[in-house]
Design a protein around this motif. Structure first.
Motif, PDB file in Angstrom:
ATOM      1  N   GLN A 164     -28.150  14.260 -13.369  1.00 25.28           N
ATOM      2  CA  GLN A 164     -29.153  14.088 -12.635  1.00 25.28           C
ATOM      3  C   GLN A 164     -30.037  13.142 -13.981  1.00 25.28           C
ATOM      4  O   GLN A 164     -31.291  12.493 -13.762  1.00 25.28           O
ATOM      5  N   LEU A 165     -30.500  14.018 -15.114  1.00 20.00           N
ATOM      6  CA  LEU A 165     -30.995  13.645 -16.609  1.00 20.00           C
ATOM      7  C   LEU A 165     -30.477  12.407 -16.682  1.00 20.00           C
ATOM      8  O   LEU A 165     -31.320  11.311 -17.169  1.00 20.00           O
ATOM      9  N   MET A 166     -29.413  11.660 -16.675  1.00 23.95           N
ATOM     10  CA  MET A 166     -29.364  10.225 -16.979  1.00 23.95           C
ATOM     11  C   MET A 166     -28.940   9.556 -15.828  1.00 23.95           C
ATOM     12  O   MET A 166     -29.410   8.504 -16.035  1.00 23.95           O
ATOM     13  N   LYS A 167     -29.342   9.573 -14.749  1.00 21.93           N
ATOM     14  CA  LYS A 167     -30.008   9.703 -13.194  1.00 21.93           C
ATOM     15  C   LYS A 167     -31.223   8.816 -14.017  1.00 21.93           C
ATOM     16  O   LYS A 167     -31.936   7.793 -13.666  1.00 21.93           O
ATOM     17  N   ASP A 168     -32.143  10.231 -14.436  1.00 24.09           N
ATOM     18  CA  ASP A 168     -33.014   9.314 -14.329  1.00 24.09           C
ATOM     19  C   ASP A 168     -34.152   8.744 -14.914  1.00 24.09           C
ATOM     20  O   ASP A 168     -34.808   7.559 -14.662  1.00 24.09           O
ATOM     21  N   ARG A 169     -32.523   9.080 -16.876  1.00 22.10           N
ATOM     22  CA  ARG A 169     -33.346   7.917 -17.944  1.00 22.10           C
ATOM     23  C   ARG A 169     -32.426   6.264 -17.198  1.00 22.10           C
ATOM     24  O   ARG A 169     -33.136   5.673 -17.568  1.00 22.10           O
ATOM     25  N   ALA A 170     -32.383   6.406 -16.819  1.00 22.37           N
ATOM     26  CA  ALA A 170     -31.662   4.704 -15.730  1.00 22.37           C
ATOM     27  C   ALA A 170     -32.222   4.558 -15.365  1.00 22.37           C
ATOM     28  O   ALA A 170     -33.136   3.414 -15.611  1.00 22.37           O
ATOM     29  N   ASP A 171     -32.677   5.134 -14.240  1.00 22.33           N
ATOM     30  CA  ASP A 171     -34.449   3.974 -13.583  1.00 22.33           C
ATOM     31  C   ASP A 171     -35.071   4.260 -14.204  1.00 22.33           C
ATOM     32  O   ASP A 171     -35.485   3.557 -13.618  1.00 22.33           O
ATOM     33  N   PHE A 172     -35.753   4.648 -14.920  1.00 21.21           N
ATOM     34  CA  PHE A 172     -37.392   4.364 -15.906  1.00 21.21           C
ATOM     35  C   PHE A 172     -36.942   3.682 -16.656  1.00 21.21           C
ATOM     36  O   PHE A 172     -37.449   2.306 -16.258  1.00 21.21           O
TER      37      PHE A 172
END
Length: 236
Positions: free
Chosen positions: A11-19
């Motif tokens: 989830q952390l990597m997904k949030d960073r990518a979306d940002f």
């Protein structure tokens, strides 16, 4: 005693990518296209001070979209890397591949360890003695590197504009042809009928130049190549 807040790595990597993707999507696209005598760069950018396309070394250039202060720091770091390597070894040892790998390490480290990822997407291009020796490397916000050929588009609408470029590009195009192609693709991305020459930032890596291949295309020359009128004065 309160429990520590937990976020799964996925989830952390997904949030960073979306940002990072959202930040990059706000930037105007950059079109990079190979032509018979080199590589051309074009983007919509009315500013004459804040460049998105710049020279790195003799035959290497850099183009970026995203957050200006972040990719400007990367540009300066790339120039220092190239100057140091050229001074320590030989100017011919400065290659786009090495610079792209250095950028990938920096961007990748920021994506995984910093408080926020870099909101940037880059292209490092090197012009060779012939079109078959040209090099294009695209670096994403997570540090991944793609080794490309002939053309690439950066920015929020890269997929659509890239498909338009791929549909019309062919080997052996002249500078006039690729700049008209780039201008039309960028106008489509901005939902305009055309983009004024003075609103375009255009540069080339010209393989016919003796050593420093990079040069900017001024408004008057660009207007002539595009076949449009301009109110601008002489090129600087």
């Amino acid at each position: 005693m309160s429990m520590p807040f937990y976020v799964s790595p996925e989830q952390l990597m997904k949030d960073r990518a979306d940002f990072a993707r959202k930040g990059i999507a706000r930037g105007r696209s950059v079109v990079v296209v190979g032509y018979d005598d080199g590589i051309a760069f074009a983007t919509v950018n009315a500013s004459r001070a804040l460049h998105k396309v710049s020279e790195i070394y003799d035959r290497i250039a850099f183009a970026a979209v995203g957050k200006y202060n972040e990719f400007e720091q990367l540009r300066v770091a790339g120039i220092r890397y190239a100057d140091l390597r050229g001074f320590s070894y030989d100017r011919s040892d400065v290659r786009a591949r090495g610079l792209a790998n250095a950028y990938a390490q920096t961007i990748g480290a920021a994506f995984t360890t910093d408080s926020k990822p870099l909101e940037v997407e880059l292209v490092v291009a090197e012009v060779g003695a012939s079109a078959s020796e040209d090099a294009l490397y695209r670096l994403s916000y997570d540090g991944s590197v793609a080794d490309l050929r002939d053309h690439v588009v950066l920015g929020g609408d890269a997929e659509t504009l890239g498909a338009a470029v791929a549909e019309r590009w062919r080997p052996g195009l002249t500078l006039k042809e690729v700049l008209r192609l780039a201008a039309e693709v960028l106008a489509h991305g901005d939902e305009q009928r055309s983009v004024p020459a003075e609103d375009l930032e255009v540069a080339v890596l010209d393989r016919t130049r003796a050593r420093r291949a990079f040069r900017r295309v001024g408004n008057r020359e660009l207007a002539t190549l595009l076949g449009v009128a301009t109110d601008e004065g002489p090129d600087s």
